[in-house]
Design an enzyme around this catalytic site. Structure first.
Site, short mmCIF file in Angstrom:
data_model
loop_
_atom_site.label_atom_id
_atom_site.label_comp_id
_atom_site.label_asym_id
_atom_site.label_seq_id
_atom_site.Cartn_x
_atom_site.Cartn_y
_atom_site.Cartn_z
N CYS A 111 -3.67 0.27 -1.19
CA CYS A 111 -2.67 1.34 -1.31
C CYS A 111 -3.01 2.39 -0.25
O CYS A 111 -3.53 3.46 -0.56
CB CYS A 111 -2.70 1.94 -2.71
SG CYS A 111 -2.67 0.72 -4.05
N ALA A 113 -1.49 4.18 2.63
CA ALA A 113 -0.88 5.35 3.27
C ALA A 113 -1.36 6.63 2.56
O ALA A 113 -1.57 6.62 1.35
CB ALA A 113 0.63 5.25 3.22
N GLY A 115 -3.48 6.93 5.20
CA GLY A 115 -4.48 6.34 6.07
C GLY A 115 -5.84 7.00 6.04
O GLY A 115 -6.74 6.58 6.78
N LYS A 117 -8.27 7.00 3.72
CA LYS A 117 -9.33 6.09 3.28
C LYS A 117 -9.43 4.87 4.19
O LYS A 117 -10.49 4.26 4.30
CB LYS A 117 -9.13 5.72 1.82
CG LYS A 117 -9.33 6.90 0.86
CD LYS A 117 -9.22 6.50 -0.58
CE LYS A 117 -9.50 7.69 -1.50
NZ LYS A 117 -8.46 8.73 -1.42
N GLU A 135 0.42 -1.05 2.70
CA GLU A 135 1.21 -0.03 2.01
C GLU A 135 2.49 -0.67 1.49
O GLU A 135 3.24 -1.29 2.25
CB GLU A 135 1.53 1.13 2.95
CG GLU A 135 2.47 2.17 2.37
CD GLU A 135 1.98 2.74 1.04
OE1 GLU A 135 2.81 2.86 0.12
OE2 GLU A 135 0.76 3.03 0.91
N ASP A 162 3.83 -5.97 -1.53
CA ASP A 162 3.47 -5.73 -2.92
C ASP A 162 2.14 -6.41 -3.19
O ASP A 162 1.83 -7.46 -2.61
CB ASP A 162 4.56 -6.30 -3.83
CG ASP A 162 4.35 -5.91 -5.28
OD1 ASP A 162 3.57 -6.63 -5.97
OD2 ASP A 162 4.95 -4.94 -5.74
N ASP A 179 -7.13 2.43 -4.29
CA ASP A 179 -6.98 3.86 -4.56
C ASP A 179 -5.64 3.99 -5.27
O ASP A 179 -4.60 4.17 -4.65
CB ASP A 179 -7.02 4.65 -3.24
CG ASP A 179 -6.93 6.14 -3.46
OD1 ASP A 179 -7.54 6.64 -4.43
OD2 ASP A 179 -6.24 6.82 -2.68
N CYS A 232 -7.19 9.99 -8.33
CA CYS A 232 -7.35 11.45 -8.30
C CYS A 232 -6.90 12.01 -9.65
O CYS A 232 -6.16 12.98 -9.73
CB CYS A 232 -6.58 12.08 -7.13
SG CYS A 232 -4.83 11.66 -7.07
#
Length: 457
Positions: A111, A113, A115, A117, A135, A162, A179, A232
């Site tokens: 995942c 975008a 960028g 990470k 992405e 996907d 992430d 997060c």
């Protein structure tokens, strides 16, 4: 930020979370601004003045004040990336799990975008390692490509798929970073608007989405490969509960990551499998909210045959022209997509062919450019890359004001020092191409990434 501005039931939902201190958490959001941090590009030497180092990342630094990054040519040259400090912990995990004598790694950022990470992982990899940055949302792919182009390395592939599309690539990746999309509570201080999106129902929705993503990508992770999982969010449903689910639904082993006490990172364990997790709280760390964990896969999903003898027949004369623009050209696999010439580290040819059979590839290595007769029309990717042979091109050094003119795609106030294609450079780092003519300079900085905003006072 006062207590009552948090979403209803949000603080109550965190009361039993590991390491949560309500008063400290509220004070951090009320009285402390979000710190500004950057991460230097280890592949592009620069003279950037840095302040305090981020303790868990060698290239990460806090800045005492936030400058105008838009009007810093070194930012556009890829000398550094502006990244939230807590998320840099992902590189510490990668360094912790990698043996010094390990074979080359194939790493997936699922995942990816915008960028941050991906460039973080890329900084920890060698040319013989491969990074695939994926992405799922098509409109977010360009910013991912732009940031990886600035980073300048040739061992990267960008895909737009996907997670379920990776299923045929059984046991392909040695490391997978997920992430995951989450409820975003860790970003409340940095992005107060995120509070409007938070609800207990959304936390539950995110939990189920995270399970789906992880189940879809699991077959592509190699036996003894590592899954790095991060969010997060502070909610255990999206963090420790996910670890328990991974350990019960699949044959996965939790990996404990070394910490230093003065970092302020909270180490947690899930209720069932006692899987290790790492929590970042504003007020305890100099950064935003983050959860991260690492697990090892202990089973084999079944091998697929990735080897391919596919080889383009390339005109020898054209090949020789293209090679002159590349340092150590024999180290690269050169190929064409339509009229564009591209280069990727030779070690990744088979991986590229395997990915091409199953995925929608948006970027492979470095785009060199197109040939017009015996002349190369160079691509912007080549300008920013570390593969370019600068001895084969004209280089024009710019002052800061000239560099800003160039980045705005304005007329550049310079006297040409030659004619033809020239690399526009600032403090030794390339920004892009221009064509020098006897009475003018044609600016070829890409329109879609030029500076649009007005210069601040």
């Amino acid at each position: 930020m006062a207590n009552h501005t948090f979403p209803d039931r949000f603080l109550d939902s965190l009361t039993s979370e590991p390491g949560f201190n309500k008063e400290n958490f509220i004070n951090a959001h009320a009285s402390e601004s979000s710190p500004t941090s950057i991460r230097l590009n280890p592949f592009k030497a620069s003279n950037i003045k840095t302040d305090t180092q981020v303790p868990w990342c060698a290239e990460g630094f806090y800045l005492n004040e936030r400058p105008s990054f838009t009007f810093d040519p070194l930012f556009h040259a890829g000398a550094y990336y502006v990244q939230e400090a807590s998320s840099m912990f992902i590189s510490h995990i990668l360094y912790s799990i990698r043996d010094s004598d390990t074979d080359p790694l194939r790493v997936l950022d699922l995942c990816a975008a915008p960028g941050g990470k991906s460039t973080l992982l890329n900084s920890a990899l060698q040319n013989t390692d491969l990074l695939v940055a994926n992405e799922i949302i098509k409109t977010r792919v360009p910013i991912l490509m732009d940031n990886l182009n600035r980073w300048g390395t040739s061992n990267t592939i960008v895909t737009n798929n996907d997670p379920r599309d990776f299923a045929p690539l059984k046991d392909f990746f040695d490391v997978v970073l997920v992430d995951a999309p989450c409820s975003g509570s860790g970003m409340f201080r940095k992005d107060p608007d995120a509070m409007n999106e938070w609800s207990e129902a959304n936390v539950k929705l995110c939990h189920h989405r995270q399970e789906r993503i992880l189940a879809d990508i699991y077959p592509a992770l190699a036996e003894d490969g590592y899954l790095i999982y991060s969010t997060c969010s502070y909610s255990h449903q999206e963090n420790e509960d996910i670890l328990d689910w991974l350990c019960s639904a699949f044959d996965m082993e939790s990996i404990r990551i070394p910490l230093q006490d003065d970092w302020g990172v909270v180490e947690s364990q899930s209720a069932g499998a006692k899987a290790w997790g790492y929590r970042f709280y504003p007020g305890k760390v100099k950064g935003e909210g983050l959860f991260a964990a690492c697990l090892r896969k202990r089973e084999n999903s079944g091998q697929s045959n990735y080897k391919s003898n596919a080889q383009q027949k390339l005109p020898a004369k054209e090949l020789d022209i293209v090679k002159t623009y590349i340092c150590n050209a024999d180290d690269f696999y050169l190929f064409k997509v339509n009229d564009d010439w591209l280069a990727i580290n030779r070690e990744h040819k088979e991986s590229l062919n395997a990915l091409h059979r199953h995925l929608y590839i948006k970027k492979s290595g470095v785009r060199i450019g197109k040939l017009a007769g015996n002349d190369l029309i160079p691509d912007h990717e080549l300008a920013l890359s570390n593969v370019i042979n600068k001895d084969a091109v004209l280089v024009t050094d710019l002052t800061k004001d000239q560099a800003i003119q160039y980045l705005r795609r304005d007329n550049i106030d310079i006297t040409p020092n030659g004619k033809g294609w020239s690399l526009m450079s600032y403090e030794g780092l390339a920004l892009g191409w221009a064509k020098l003519l006897p009475n003018r300079v044609n600016n070829y900085y890409p329109k879609e990434i030029r500076i649009f905003s007005q210069k601040p006072e």
